[in-house]
Scaffold this motif. Structure first.
Motif, mmCIF file in Angstrom:
data_model
loop_
_atom_site.group_PDB
_atom_site.id
_atom_site.type_symbol
_atom_site.label_atom_id
_atom_site.label_comp_id
_atom_site.label_asym_id
_atom_site.label_seq_id
_atom_site.Cartn_x
_atom_site.Cartn_y
_atom_site.Cartn_z
ATOM 1 N N PHE A 118 0.828 -1.207 0.000
ATOM 2 C CA PHE A 118 0.000 0.000 0.000
ATOM 3 C C PHE A 118 0.863 1.257 0.000
ATOM 4 C CE2 PHE A 118 -2.373 3.313 2.304
ATOM 5 C CZ PHE A 118 -3.483 3.430 1.461
ATOM 6 N N ARG A 119 1.937 1.266 0.764
ATOM 7 C CA ARG A 119 2.819 2.442 0.796
ATOM 8 C C ARG A 119 3.467 2.701 -0.562
ATOM 9 N NH1 ARG A 119 4.359 -0.168 5.902
ATOM 10 N NH2 ARG A 119 3.292 0.937 7.604
ATOM 11 N N PRO B 77 -3.659 8.025 -6.908
ATOM 12 C CA PRO B 77 -4.895 8.396 -6.220
ATOM 13 C C PRO B 77 -5.689 7.155 -5.823
ATOM 14 C CG PRO B 77 -4.598 9.685 -8.227
ATOM 15 C CD PRO B 77 -3.567 8.600 -8.264
ATOM 16 N N VAL B 78 -6.175 7.139 -4.580
ATOM 17 C CA VAL B 78 -6.906 5.985 -4.058
ATOM 18 C C VAL B 78 -8.214 6.457 -3.424
ATOM 19 C CG1 VAL B 78 -6.890 4.068 -2.407
ATOM 20 C CG2 VAL B 78 -4.787 4.673 -3.626
ATOM 21 N N LEU B 79 -9.294 5.760 -3.747
ATOM 22 C CA LEU B 79 -10.582 5.967 -3.095
ATOM 23 C C LEU B 79 -10.912 4.712 -2.298
ATOM 24 C CD1 LEU B 79 -13.313 7.411 -2.602
ATOM 25 C CD2 LEU B 79 -14.122 6.372 -4.747
ATOM 26 N N ALA C 218 -5.709 4.622 9.372
ATOM 27 C CA ALA C 218 -4.279 4.387 9.177
ATOM 28 C C ALA C 218 -3.889 4.536 7.707
ATOM 29 C CB ALA C 218 -3.903 2.999 9.684
ATOM 30 N N MET C 219 -4.771 4.122 6.809
ATOM 31 C CA MET C 219 -4.517 4.303 5.376
ATOM 32 C C MET C 219 -4.428 5.790 5.030
ATOM 33 S SD MET C 219 -7.173 1.361 4.049
ATOM 34 C CE MET C 219 -7.137 1.803 2.298
ATOM 35 N N ALA C 220 -5.339 6.578 5.582
ATOM 36 C CA ALA C 220 -5.327 8.020 5.319
ATOM 37 C C ALA C 220 -4.062 8.673 5.853
ATOM 38 C CB ALA C 220 -6.571 8.668 5.933
ATOM 39 N N GLN D 215 -1.391 10.486 1.279
ATOM 40 C CA GLN D 215 -1.934 11.839 1.172
ATOM 41 C C GLN D 215 -2.993 11.977 0.081
ATOM 42 O OE1 GLN D 215 1.390 14.517 0.706
ATOM 43 N NE2 GLN D 215 2.014 14.329 2.845
ATOM 44 N N LEU D 216 -2.992 11.091 -0.892
ATOM 45 C CA LEU D 216 -3.954 11.176 -1.992
ATOM 46 C C LEU D 216 -5.175 10.300 -1.769
ATOM 47 C CD1 LEU D 216 -1.512 11.088 -5.069
ATOM 48 C CD2 LEU D 216 -2.549 13.079 -3.963
#
Length: 322
Positions: A235-236, A242-244, A261-263, A267-268
């Motif tokens: 994930f990093r 960009p991720v939704l 934690a993902m947020a 930053q995107l």
């Protein structure tokens, strides 16, 4: 007639396409929209035992959008939906499935896309961004993240390949309510039937599972008394993508703590919650579809990508009349 009728007959707006995997299986893609549209294409990847049918409403919405109609490819992995089953059940694994998706995208002339991944499809999307970063223009994670909750995995393990065969469509609804009613608290009877029609296919007038029961073996190695594997490093690696993140309000697989934690890591990342639904939220309804469309349009900005490739001729398909 639409896939929700259980007969899966063709309607205008899509093509049913097959291609060959590297080991010779016939694999299925439902291809919506015009291949010559310049906007970013979308690749939809379903959950572990699910099929292309889960994306029908989203694909229709995106491919017929008034301002930015785009091509949408909805995949059936090997052993699911209209794709061939694999005699070697050890091939039901993410690496093989990623390569199948890459092969399918190449066969249809799509080199870069926004990936919409539900559950297992989101795991594949994250891995695709590591294995071949140039493919990933953006990523929609439908109720999946780098950490999976043990309670959700345990529940999935109880029903994949283990649910009774329904007697009829009303019985199919009863089975789904028994399995998922505690998490999908906002569905009406019509929506439950639509859920059943996307979960089962019709064979001789009777609903039957739309996946190889041998998929259950892929869950046998999960040991709940040991730490579950995670995908935080993968994930990093998506920090420039960009991720939704979409989470079901009643999800037992993706926690609010994981989304937070993902947020913090990305930053995107944008996130939203679908109230009254569990794992995974159903990708339907004007509000949710519009939100996904807006996310994809935001990746493009005010116009099509500068590197958009517009083919002069659509690729050649093997057509399946369904």
């Amino acid at each position: 007639m639409s896939p929700a009728d259980g007969k899966d007959a063709p309607i205008p707006g899509y093509r049913d396409t097959t291609y060959r995997s590297s080991d010779g299986l016939s694999l299925f893609i439902r291809d919506f929209g015009n291949p010559q549209d310049p906007w970013l294409p979308v690749v939809c990847l379903p959950g572990l035992s699910r099929s292309h049918r889960d994306f029908h409403e989203l694909a229709r919405y995106l491919s017929t959008h008034r301002h930015r109609p785009r091509r949408v490819l909805c995949f059936d992995y090997r052993g699911r939906g209209k794709s061939d089953r694999d005699r070697r059940t050890e091939n039901y694994n993410p690496l093989t499935e990623i390569n199948d998706v890459f092969d399918g995208m190449a066969a249809l002339g799509v080199s870069r896309a926004v990936i919409v991944g539900t559950s297992r499809g989101g795991i594949l999307g994250m891995l695709m961004g590591v294995v071949r970063p140039s493919v990933l223009a953006g990523l929609v994670l439908n109720d999946i993240g780098p950490t999976l909750e043990a309670v959700g995995l345990a529940r999935i393990k109880t029903y994949v390949g283990r649910t009774p065969l329904p007697d009829d469509w009303a019985d199919a609804v009863r089975i789904l309510k028994r399995l998922h009613g505690g998490h999908f608290t906002s569905l009406n009877e019509e929506q439950w039937m639509a859920f059943a029609r996307t979960t089962y296919r019709e064979e001789d007038g009777r609903p039957v599972p739309d996946y190889d029961p041998a998929l259950a073996r892929t869950l046998d190695s999960i040991e709940f008394d040991e730490p579950l594997p995670n995908l935080w490093n993968e994930f990093r690696a998506l920090k420039s993508v960009p991720v939704l993140s979409i989470r079901g309000g009643n999800s037992d697989l993706l926690s609010t703590a994981t989304v937070a934690a993902m947020a913090a890591e990305h930053q995107l990342l944008e996130s939203l919650t679908v109230p009254g639904e569990g794992h995974p939220p159903i990708l339907a309804g004007a509000n949710l579809l519009n939100r996904i469309s807006a996310f994809i349009s935001g990746i493009e900005g005010s116009g099509p990508p500068a590197d958009a490739v517009v083919p002069r001729q659509p690729p050649v398909f093997d057509l399946d009349a369904g």
